[in-house]
Enzyme design. Structure first.
Site, PDB file in Angstrom:
ATOM      1  CE  LYS A  85     -34.299 -42.247  10.839  1.00 22.46           C
ATOM      2  NZ  LYS A  85     -32.902 -42.323  11.351  1.00 22.46           N
ATOM      3  CB  SER A  95     -30.705 -42.634  -2.243  1.00 20.69           C
ATOM      4  OG  SER A  95     -29.395 -42.375  -1.783  1.00 20.69           O
TER       5      SER A  95
END
Length: 319
Positions: A161, A199
């Site tokens: 990222k 998540s």
């Protein structure tokens, strides 16, 4: 915004599915790029999808593969990027190349199409992971993750990222692209897709007792609907530029376990400190002021967890 056409890359993902839903609700015409249209049928069931959503197959690593999808769009939301932390055997091929090369491919298509504004989904993973972060640090958009530090700690997703966002800013500057980024913390909430994301797996594993020990880390959390809306508000605001941290609250894993234990006392939560002899990593603060000024009123993370768990039960992931 009725009548405006936008493109959402990776449209079948967790965040992107909510982004598509909210865009359709606001009257946008949406083109969603997906790797596999067969796995994206949940998008076609969204209100307004039959008239205002078109799905297009696209490959992140194919040069020019997004030219058709972004042509004529008023804006592009680039969300597509692999996110997983387990079973990483080849970080370059699995995470870094799709993130960096994929982002540059999409931006090159946007430059050719003269897209008016691009909103890139980056991450707090590109902001806050550096040895300079200490107890009580106030982390804002000027911070950058330290790639060397991440290599030492095998934080491959964070590297992907960080490199992707830095490459994007360099490209945007060189090519005169109007770009802004959203940098979410760990995103949680109800799911629209039919598969677990990273998540969701964490919360399910805690609640069903699969997670026996928890790591000694502190991370930010934020609701998926707030993240999706942040993308839209940044796109719609002519003055919204640069990076935008998107986080409701930073929690140590011990705090996360405590919140879930209080909300769900009947679940077999049993996760303990992985090593109780080591002092817990301190909490830090993630600034979310830029998004608050744009009108985001962050949903309390306890409420987000409850919405998420209700959704997980509906999916059959929890009893």
């Amino acid at each position: 915004m009725a009548g405006k056409t936008v493109c959402v890359t990776g449209a079948s993902g967790f965040i992107a599915s909510w982004l598509v839903k909210l865009l359709l609700e606001r009257g946008y015409t949406v083109r969603g790029t997906v790797r596999n249209p067969e796995k994206s049928k949940h998008l076609l069931q969204l209100p307004g999808a039959s008239d205002n959503l078109k799905l297009v197959a696209a490959n992140l690593l194919e040069q020019g593969g997004f030219d058709e999808a972004v042509q004529g769009c008023d804006g592009v939301f680039h969300t597509a990027s692999p996110y997983f932390t387990k079973n990483v055997t080849d970080p370059q091929a699995q995470l870094i190349d799709p993130a960096v090369k994929g982002t540059l491919n999409v931006l090159a298509s946007c430059a050719r199409a003269q897209t008016k504004k691009v909103v890139l989904t980056s991450s707090v993973a590109a902001v806050a992971f550096t040895p300079k972060r200490t107890a009580g640090s106030f982390v804002d958009e000027s911070w950058w993750t330290d790639v060397d530090y991440c290599e030492e700690n095998k934080l491959w997703y964070n590297i992907s990222k960080t490199l992707a966002e830095k490459a994007a800013w360099d490209f945007a500057k060189e090519n005169g692209l109007n770009m802004a980024t959203i940098n979410p913390a760990m995103v949680i909430g109800p799911v629209l897709q039919d598969s677990k994301n990273t998540s969701s797996e964490i919360i399910v594993d805690i609640l069903n007792g699969t997670m026996k020990t928890f790591p000694n880390v502190s991370i930010g959390w934020v609701g998926v609907k707030d993240v999706a809306m942040a993308h839209i508000l940044v796109f719609e605001s002519a003055h919204a530029t640069g990076r935008h941290i998107c986080s409701e609250r930073v929690l140590h894993y011990a705090d996360l376990i405590a919140i879930l234990s209080k909300l769900y006392p009947t679940y077999p939560i049993c996760a303990k400190d992985a090593d109780e002899t080591i002092a817990r990593v301190p909490i830090f603060t993630l600034s979310n002021q830029k998004l608050k000024e744009l009108g985001i009123n962050f949903q309390p993370i306890e409420d987000v967890f409850q919405e998420a768990v209700t959704s997980f039960k509906e999916c059959g992931w929890l009893a």
